[in-house]
Design a protein around this motif. Structure first.
Motif, PDB file in Angstrom:
ATOM      1  N   TRP A 193     108.968  27.401  87.931  1.00  0.00           N
ATOM      2  CA  TRP A 193     109.736  27.884  89.082  1.00  0.00           C
ATOM      3  C   TRP A 193     108.867  28.243  90.283  1.00  0.00           C
ATOM      4  O   TRP A 193     109.376  28.316  91.403  1.00  0.00           O
ATOM      5  CB  TRP A 193     110.578  29.089  88.677  1.00  0.00           C
ATOM      6  N   ASP A 194     107.575  28.505  90.071  1.00  0.00           N
ATOM      7  CA  ASP A 194     106.753  28.885  91.227  1.00  0.00           C
ATOM      8  C   ASP A 194     105.830  27.764  91.702  1.00  0.00           C
ATOM      9  O   ASP A 194     104.979  27.979  92.565  1.00  0.00           O
ATOM     10  CB  ASP A 194     105.954  30.163  90.939  1.00  0.00           C
ATOM     11  N   GLY A 195     105.998  26.565  91.150  1.00  0.00           N
ATOM     12  CA  GLY A 195     105.226  25.420  91.620  1.00  0.00           C
ATOM     13  C   GLY A 195     103.839  25.314  91.041  1.00  0.00           C
ATOM     14  O   GLY A 195     103.011  24.528  91.532  1.00  0.00           O
ATOM     15  N   SER A 196     103.535  26.052  89.979  1.00  0.00           N
ATOM     16  CA  SER A 196     102.223  25.963  89.332  1.00  0.00           C
ATOM     17  C   SER A 196     102.085  24.622  88.613  1.00  0.00           C
ATOM     18  O   SER A 196     103.087  24.024  88.192  1.00  0.00           O
ATOM     19  CB  SER A 196     102.048  27.089  88.311  1.00  0.00           C
ATOM     20  N   PRO A 197     100.855  24.147  88.407  1.00  0.00           N
ATOM     21  CA  PRO A 197     100.690  22.920  87.622  1.00  0.00           C
ATOM     22  C   PRO A 197     101.014  23.173  86.155  1.00  0.00           C
ATOM     23  O   PRO A 197     100.817  24.273  85.645  1.00  0.00           O
ATOM     24  CB  PRO A 197      99.209  22.579  87.814  1.00  0.00           C
ATOM     25  N   TYR A 198     101.518  22.143  85.509  1.00  0.00           N
ATOM     26  CA  TYR A 198     101.754  22.239  84.069  1.00  0.00           C
ATOM     27  C   TYR A 198     101.494  20.875  83.430  1.00  0.00           C
ATOM     28  O   TYR A 198     101.756  19.832  84.022  1.00  0.00           O
ATOM     29  CB  TYR A 198     103.167  22.740  83.744  1.00  0.00           C
ATOM     30  N   LEU A 199     100.950  20.925  82.232  1.00  0.00           N
ATOM     31  CA  LEU A 199     100.620  19.724  81.479  1.00  0.00           C
ATOM     32  C   LEU A 199     101.552  19.629  80.281  1.00  0.00           C
ATOM     33  O   LEU A 199     101.690  20.587  79.519  1.00  0.00           O
ATOM     34  CB  LEU A 199      99.171  19.784  80.996  1.00  0.00           C
ATOM     35  N   GLY A 200     102.207  18.477  80.130  1.00  0.00           N
ATOM     36  CA  GLY A 200     103.092  18.255  78.997  1.00  0.00           C
ATOM     37  C   GLY A 200     102.498  17.241  78.041  1.00  0.00           C
ATOM     38  O   GLY A 200     102.062  16.156  78.449  1.00  0.00           O
ATOM     39  N   HIS A 256     106.922  16.078  80.306  1.00  0.00           N
ATOM     40  CA  HIS A 256     106.667  15.950  81.739  1.00  0.00           C
ATOM     41  C   HIS A 256     105.495  16.832  82.158  1.00  0.00           C
ATOM     42  O   HIS A 256     105.272  17.898  81.568  1.00  0.00           O
ATOM     43  CB  HIS A 256     107.905  16.357  82.541  1.00  0.00           C
ATOM     44  N   SER A 257     104.786  16.383  83.194  1.00  0.00           N
ATOM     45  CA  SER A 257     103.656  17.132  83.746  1.00  0.00           C
ATOM     46  C   SER A 257     103.758  17.154  85.264  1.00  0.00           C
ATOM     47  O   SER A 257     104.434  16.321  85.868  1.00  0.00           O
ATOM     48  CB  SER A 257     102.324  16.487  83.342  1.00  0.00           C
ATOM     49  N   PHE A 258     103.037  18.086  85.871  1.00  0.00           N
ATOM     50  CA  PHE A 258     103.040  18.231  87.334  1.00  0.00           C
ATOM     51  C   PHE A 258     101.690  18.771  87.764  1.00  0.00           C
ATOM     52  O   PHE A 258     101.195  19.761  87.210  1.00  0.00           O
ATOM     53  CB  PHE A 258     104.153  19.195  87.756  1.00  0.00           C
ATOM     54  N   ASP A 259     101.057  18.107  88.733  1.00  0.00           N
ATOM     55  CA  ASP A 259      99.732  18.552  89.185  1.00  0.00           C
ATOM     56  C   ASP A 259      99.747  19.162  90.586  1.00  0.00           C
ATOM     57  O   ASP A 259      98.700  19.372  91.199  1.00  0.00           O
ATOM     58  CB  ASP A 259      98.725  17.400  89.129  1.00  0.00           C
ATOM     59  N   GLY A 260     100.945  19.445  91.084  1.00  0.00           N
ATOM     60  CA  GLY A 260     101.074  20.018  92.416  1.00  0.00           C
ATOM     61  C   GLY A 260     101.604  19.033  93.437  1.00  0.00           C
ATOM     62  O   GLY A 260     102.283  19.421  94.393  1.00  0.00           O
ATOM     63  N   LYS A 261     101.321  17.748  93.229  1.00  0.00           N
ATOM     64  CA  LYS A 261     101.803  16.710  94.138  1.00  0.00           C
ATOM     65  C   LYS A 261     102.423  15.532  93.399  1.00  0.00           C
ATOM     66  O   LYS A 261     103.234  14.799  93.954  1.00  0.00           O
ATOM     67  CB  LYS A 261     100.657  16.202  95.023  1.00  0.00           C
ATOM     68  N   ARG A 262     102.023  15.359  92.147  1.00  0.00           N
ATOM     69  CA  ARG A 262     102.499  14.212  91.367  1.00  0.00           C
ATOM     70  C   ARG A 262     103.170  14.705  90.092  1.00  0.00           C
ATOM     71  O   ARG A 262     102.631  15.546  89.379  1.00  0.00           O
ATOM     72  CB  ARG A 262     101.327  13.289  91.012  1.00  0.00           C
ATOM     73  N   ARG A 263     104.357  14.172  89.816  1.00  0.00           N
ATOM     74  CA  ARG A 263     105.056  14.441  88.567  1.00  0.00           C
ATOM     75  C   ARG A 263     104.964  13.189  87.711  1.00  0.00           C
ATOM     76  O   ARG A 263     105.186  12.084  88.202  1.00  0.00           O
ATOM     77  CB  ARG A 263     106.510  14.785  88.834  1.00  0.00           C
ATOM     78  N   PHE A 264     104.642  13.333  86.448  1.00  0.00           N
ATOM     79  CA  PHE A 264     104.546  12.168  85.571  1.00  0.00           C
ATOM     80  C   PHE A 264     105.047  12.531  84.185  1.00  0.00           C
ATOM     81  O   PHE A 264     105.096  13.706  83.817  1.00  0.00           O
ATOM     82  CB  PHE A 264     103.126  11.607  85.528  1.00  0.00           C
TER      83      PHE A 264
END
Length: 380
Positions: free
Chosen positions: A257-264, A270-278
């Motif tokens: 919810w706060d836009g932090s990166p997360y690795l799945g 799903h993962s998110f590095d701040g600019k790219r979701r994959f």
């Protein structure tokens, strides 16, 4: 730098629930060892990437599926590998989702001993007929015993998951479930308005006329009652579907919810590095094959535009009770929030649906009930 979150998807289930549209596998427990071996290979590949090497992880979440189908020893092996290959904060929140019908007190104590410090029980309802409707594999009594056993096992951070606005559900039955829930004194409660997803058995039953969904007006009545009831019992409504005692907000979910990166990690994760979701392939055979070849199982990606990132920041901020942090928005996107979204926020404020409170812009009481509609307006 914002601390990251780590999500590990365990897709195996005893039985697929009637409403579920996540990637899950029923009757495939024999594939668990192969899956865990592939998971270890994926972890090693991701841990070698410079971006994830730079991150410090503050949360780790085993989701599913039913992660409690894994033995405590299997969970311990995954945790040991994660802590050995990734950099973690000193105080890590480690959550395990569990089905009350697949876990006992001895097993809970072993999970706690190997490092799981937050347990999330998928109760959904304390009404036997509603559990049958949802095709859950546990009974109300098993759910009650599981919540009590969690405390005996040493869990000081306990979440209970529930669903409301089920077909044919009455407000009186929902009130009884909530009364039983608060009597157990969990630290956190998630209460989700049932979403009827196309392709699920419950959607098909509604299409055939076998079940009648509640009207939007009835759903709103259920939601309003839920907020009032849980707040009266000391639970802060800190996100649209989540309530917590002071100090017990779900730290992992806050990452989303706060836009932090997360690795799945894992099939469909799903993962998110701040600019790219994959995201990974949602297919066990393909997931195992690619990892056996030493390749990542990534299936797709989305590189977010500036407008998309602004919308997601605002949308996820509005889902939280605190709202959108104005200074952070300006710093992140080099413009004040008031200038974004073609003036739509000013119109929402004039209609009384969002309000300024200190350094935040948040939903009003009325706006909370119209969150999806409001976010749709921001999306244009």
């Amino acid at each position: 730098m914002a601390e990251a979150g780590l999500y590990i998807h365990i897709p195996f289930c005893e039985k697929r629930c009637r409403y579920c549209d996540f990637y899950t596998l029923a009757g495939s427990r024999g594939r668990i060892p192969d899956y865990l071996a592939a998971l270890q290979r994926e972890l090693a590949l991701r841990a070698a990437e410079p971006f994830w090497q730079r991150q410090r992880f503050a949360t780790l979440f085993f989701g599913g599926g039913t992660p409690s189908l894994l033995s405590p020893q299997q969970i311990a092996e995954i945790l040991d590998s994660c802590f050995a290959q990734l950099r973690f904060a000193e105080r890590v929140e480690v959550t395990l989702e569990a089905n009350p019908g697949t876990i006992d007190g001895t097993q809970m104590a072993k999970y706690r001993a190997v490092g799981v410090n937050r347990l999330s029980l998928g109760v959904q309802s304390f009404d036997a007929a509603e559990l049958t409707l949802l095709e859950r594999v546990h009974s109300p009594q098993q759910a009650l015993v599981a919540a009590q056993n969690a405390r005996y096992a040493g869990f000081e951070n306990l979440n209970l998951d529930f669903m409301f606005a089920l077909p044919n559900q009455t407000l009186a039955h929902w009130q009884q479930t909530l009364q039983q829930a608060v009597a157990l004194a969990p630290d956190h409660l998630s209460a989700y308005n049932l979403t009827i997803e196309p392709g699920t058995p419950i959607h098909a039953a509604i299409q055939r006329g076998e079940l009648k969904p509640l009207t939007p007006e009835e759903e709103r009545e259920f939601f309003a009652f839920t907020i009032g009831f849980l707040e009266q019992h000391g639970y802060r409504h800190y996100e649209i579907s989540n309530f917590a005692k002071p100090g017990f907000a779900a730290r992992h979910n806050l990452k989303y919810w706060d836009g932090s990166p997360y690795l799945g990690l894992g099939a469909s994760a799903h993962s998110f590095d701040g600019k790219r979701r994959f995201w990974n392939v949602a297919n066990l055979r393909k997931y195992l094959e690619r990892l056996a070849q030493g390749k990542l199982a990534e299936e797709g990606e989305e590189k977010l535009t500036l407008q998309q990132r602004m919308f997601e920041f605002a949308f996820l901020g509005l889902r939280q009770r605190r709202g959108i942090p104005l200074a952070e928005f300006s710093q992140k996107f080099k413009m004040p929030l008031a200038q974004a979204f073609n003036g739509e926020l000013r119109r929402l404020e004039a209609q009384g649906l969002v309000i300024h409170e200190g350094e935040y812009l948040r939903l009003s009481r009325e706006g909370v009930f119209l969150c999806d509609e409001i976010c749709g307006r921001l999306a244009g």
